[in-house]
Scaffold this motif. Structure first.
Motif, PDB file in Angstrom:
ATOM      1  N   ARG A  30       0.831  -1.179   0.014  1.00 62.30           N
ATOM      2  CA  ARG A  30       0.081   0.021   0.152  1.00 62.30           C
ATOM      3  C   ARG A  30       1.046   1.211   0.227  1.00 62.30           C
ATOM      4  NH1 ARG A  30      -1.510   2.717   4.490  1.00 62.30           N
ATOM      5  NH2 ARG A  30      -0.773   1.251   5.763  1.00 62.30           N
ATOM      6  N   LEU A  31       1.873   1.092   0.976  1.00 63.55           N
ATOM      7  CA  LEU A  31       2.784   2.482   0.934  1.00 63.55           C
ATOM      8  C   LEU A  31       3.675   2.443  -0.374  1.00 63.55           C
ATOM      9  CD1 LEU A  31       3.677   2.029   4.893  1.00 63.55           C
ATOM     10  CD2 LEU A  31       1.975   3.934   3.725  1.00 63.55           C
ATOM     11  N   ALA A  36       4.220   8.842   0.727  1.00 65.16           N
ATOM     12  CA  ALA A  36       4.438   9.335   2.026  1.00 65.16           C
ATOM     13  C   ALA A  36       5.760   8.874   2.599  1.00 65.16           C
ATOM     14  CB  ALA A  36       3.023   8.801   2.716  1.00 65.16           C
ATOM     15  N   ALA A  37       5.957   9.741   3.684  1.00 64.55           N
ATOM     16  CA  ALA A  37       7.024   9.176   4.643  1.00 64.55           C
ATOM     17  C   ALA A  37       6.778   7.998   5.299  1.00 64.55           C
ATOM     18  CB  ALA A  37       7.274  10.257   5.626  1.00 64.55           C
ATOM     19  N   VAL A  38       7.847   6.979   5.586  1.00 63.62           N
ATOM     20  CA  VAL A  38       7.603   5.547   5.873  1.00 63.62           C
ATOM     21  C   VAL A  38       8.053   5.439   7.215  1.00 63.62           C
ATOM     22  CG1 VAL A  38       7.122   2.992   5.435  1.00 63.62           C
ATOM     23  CG2 VAL A  38       6.572   4.753   3.883  1.00 63.62           C
ATOM     24  N   LEU A  39       7.779   4.785   8.243  1.00 63.72           N
ATOM     25  CA  LEU A  39       8.431   4.473   9.368  1.00 63.72           C
ATOM     26  C   LEU A  39       8.297   2.756   9.460  1.00 63.72           C
ATOM     27  CD1 LEU A  39      10.017   4.980  12.049  1.00 63.72           C
ATOM     28  CD2 LEU A  39       7.914   4.899  13.153  1.00 63.72           C
ATOM     29  N   ILE A 149      12.283   7.479   4.291  1.00 61.51           N
ATOM     30  CA  ILE A 149      11.869   6.044   4.873  1.00 61.51           C
ATOM     31  C   ILE A 149      12.904   5.862   6.252  1.00 61.51           C
ATOM     32  CG2 ILE A 149      11.707   3.690   4.626  1.00 61.51           C
ATOM     33  CD1 ILE A 149      11.411   3.602   1.899  1.00 61.51           C
ATOM     34  N   ALA A 150      12.084   5.579   7.355  1.00 56.22           N
ATOM     35  CA  ALA A 150      13.144   5.706   8.668  1.00 56.22           C
ATOM     36  C   ALA A 150      12.858   4.182   9.108  1.00 56.22           C
ATOM     37  CB  ALA A 150      12.590   6.814   9.606  1.00 56.22           C
ATOM     38  N   SER A 176       1.575   5.977   8.243  1.00 60.69           N
ATOM     39  CA  SER A 176       2.239   5.487   7.333  1.00 60.69           C
ATOM     40  C   SER A 176       3.623   4.373   7.991  1.00 60.69           C
ATOM     41  CB  SER A 176       2.991   6.176   6.458  1.00 60.69           C
ATOM     42  OG  SER A 176       3.541   7.320   6.957  1.00 60.69           O
ATOM     43  N   PHE A 177       3.107   3.629   8.804  1.00 63.60           N
ATOM     44  CA  PHE A 177       4.297   2.625   9.448  1.00 63.60           C
ATOM     45  C   PHE A 177       3.976   1.183   9.230  1.00 63.60           C
ATOM     46  CE2 PHE A 177       2.345   1.050  13.036  1.00 63.60           C
ATOM     47  CZ  PHE A 177       1.211   1.569  13.212  1.00 63.60           C
ATOM     48  N   ILE A 178       5.086   0.647   9.210  1.00 59.78           N
ATOM     49  CA  ILE A 178       5.045  -0.842   9.124  1.00 59.78           C
ATOM     50  C   ILE A 178       5.574  -1.393  10.447  1.00 59.78           C
ATOM     51  CG2 ILE A 178       5.800  -2.917   7.779  1.00 59.78           C
ATOM     52  CD1 ILE A 178       6.141  -0.819   5.322  1.00 59.78           C
ATOM     53  N   GLN A 179       5.122  -2.422  11.017  1.00 60.71           N
ATOM     54  CA  GLN A 179       5.522  -3.212  12.281  1.00 60.71           C
ATOM     55  C   GLN A 179       5.763  -4.605  11.618  1.00 60.71           C
ATOM     56  OE1 GLN A 179       5.191  -2.118  15.736  1.00 60.71           O
ATOM     57  NE2 GLN A 179       6.698  -3.703  15.808  1.00 60.71           N
ATOM     58  N   LEU A 180       7.271  -4.958  11.723  1.00 58.67           N
ATOM     59  CA  LEU A 180       7.767  -6.111  11.389  1.00 58.67           C
ATOM     60  C   LEU A 180       7.933  -7.157  12.536  1.00 58.67           C
ATOM     61  CD1 LEU A 180      11.000  -5.176   9.015  1.00 58.67           C
ATOM     62  CD2 LEU A 180       8.577  -5.386   8.494  1.00 58.67           C
TER      63      LEU A 180
END
Length: 256
Positions: A30-31, A36-39, A149-150, A176-180
């Motif tokens: 999606r991102l 967008a900035a992504v975390l 992207i951080a 806009s964050f992704i949790q691994l």
């Protein structure tokens, strides 16, 4: 009969089919279609940089640069590294230094260990990205259009409460964050990952290693993997090197 093991996620290099991984991949896909900035949040070795590179490779910016900054190891010269220097500053250098933001123009800037970024640089970075230009101290304005992207292993909300993270910086990533997931929460992916890494490293050393003993796989499934996928990859690489005969993986289980 041997079978080529390929990633099952639908994304090259990201291996697995567990629900936890699929959720992270849904966020990635999606991102990647936005700007967008992504975390990316995850434990050490969980694949944060890999996810960042895949986002870049599958985005509209894929034909431009992916520039990585290891924040924790560059703190003393971090401002110069990010924003560059004009001619003669901070030393008497005959030419100006181009910062990573300029190098990432029209591409992606990846900040690893972003929680180590000082508060004043967080504010400056967001200001530059929002304005779309860097202001030199000699009054020159240099256009920049870099996607941020951080990555961090820390809880961002907790960092804000402890005054280690600027609120405006946090606000860039709220939606806009992704949790691994850690590997211990996606154990069903361990057999796929093991086969994938085994074939990968066997090709490098020109060996035909095709099977993993059941006792070895049981040990891999039982291990806690505090270093996550990176630790498993390193262990399988060493196992391949130590496999000197036959087509069965010889893993040093006493090292787990």
């Amino acid at each position: 009969m041997s079978e080529e093991v390929r990633p099952k996620s639908g994304v090259e290099e990201i291996v697995g089919e567990s629900p936890a991984l699929r959720q992270a991949l849904a966020s990635l896909k999606r991102l990647a279609q936005s700007d967008a900035a992504v975390l990316i949040v995850g434990e050490r070795g969980s694949g944060k940089e890999l996810f960042a590179r895949v986002i870049h490779r599958t985005s509209a910016r894929r034909h431009n640069s992916f520039v990585k900054v290891q924040v924790a190891t560059a703190r003393e010269l971090l401002e110069s590294d990010l924003f560059g220097d004009q001619k003669g500053a901070p030393t008497d250098a005959p030419t100006g230094k181009i910062g990573t933001l300029e190098l990432a123009d029209k591409g992606t800037l990846f900040l690893h260990d972003v929680a180590q970024l000082p508060l004043h640089l967080q504010a400056k970075l967001i200001s530059v990205l929002n304005r779309g230009e860097i202001e030199r101290s000699d009054t020159r304005a240099i256009p920049v259009n870099a996607r941020l992207i951080a990555a961090t292993r820390h809880d961002f909300k907790e960092l804000v409460s402890k005054n280690r993270l600027h609120q405006d910086f946090y606000d860039q990533f709220k939606a806009s964050f992704i949790q691994l997931p850690p590997l211990r929460e996606r154990r069903e992916d361990i057999p796929l990952l093991t086969q994938y890494f085994m074939r990968k490293f066997a090709r490098r050393v020109n060996r035909k290693i095709e099977t993993v003993p059941s006792a070895t796989m049981d040990a891999l499934l039982d291990h806690s993997w505090p270093g996550n996928v990176a630790q498993l990859e390193n262990f399988i690489e060493r196992s391949v090197i130590l496999t000197t005969a036959g087509s069965e993986l010889q893993a040093p289980l006493d090292e787990l």
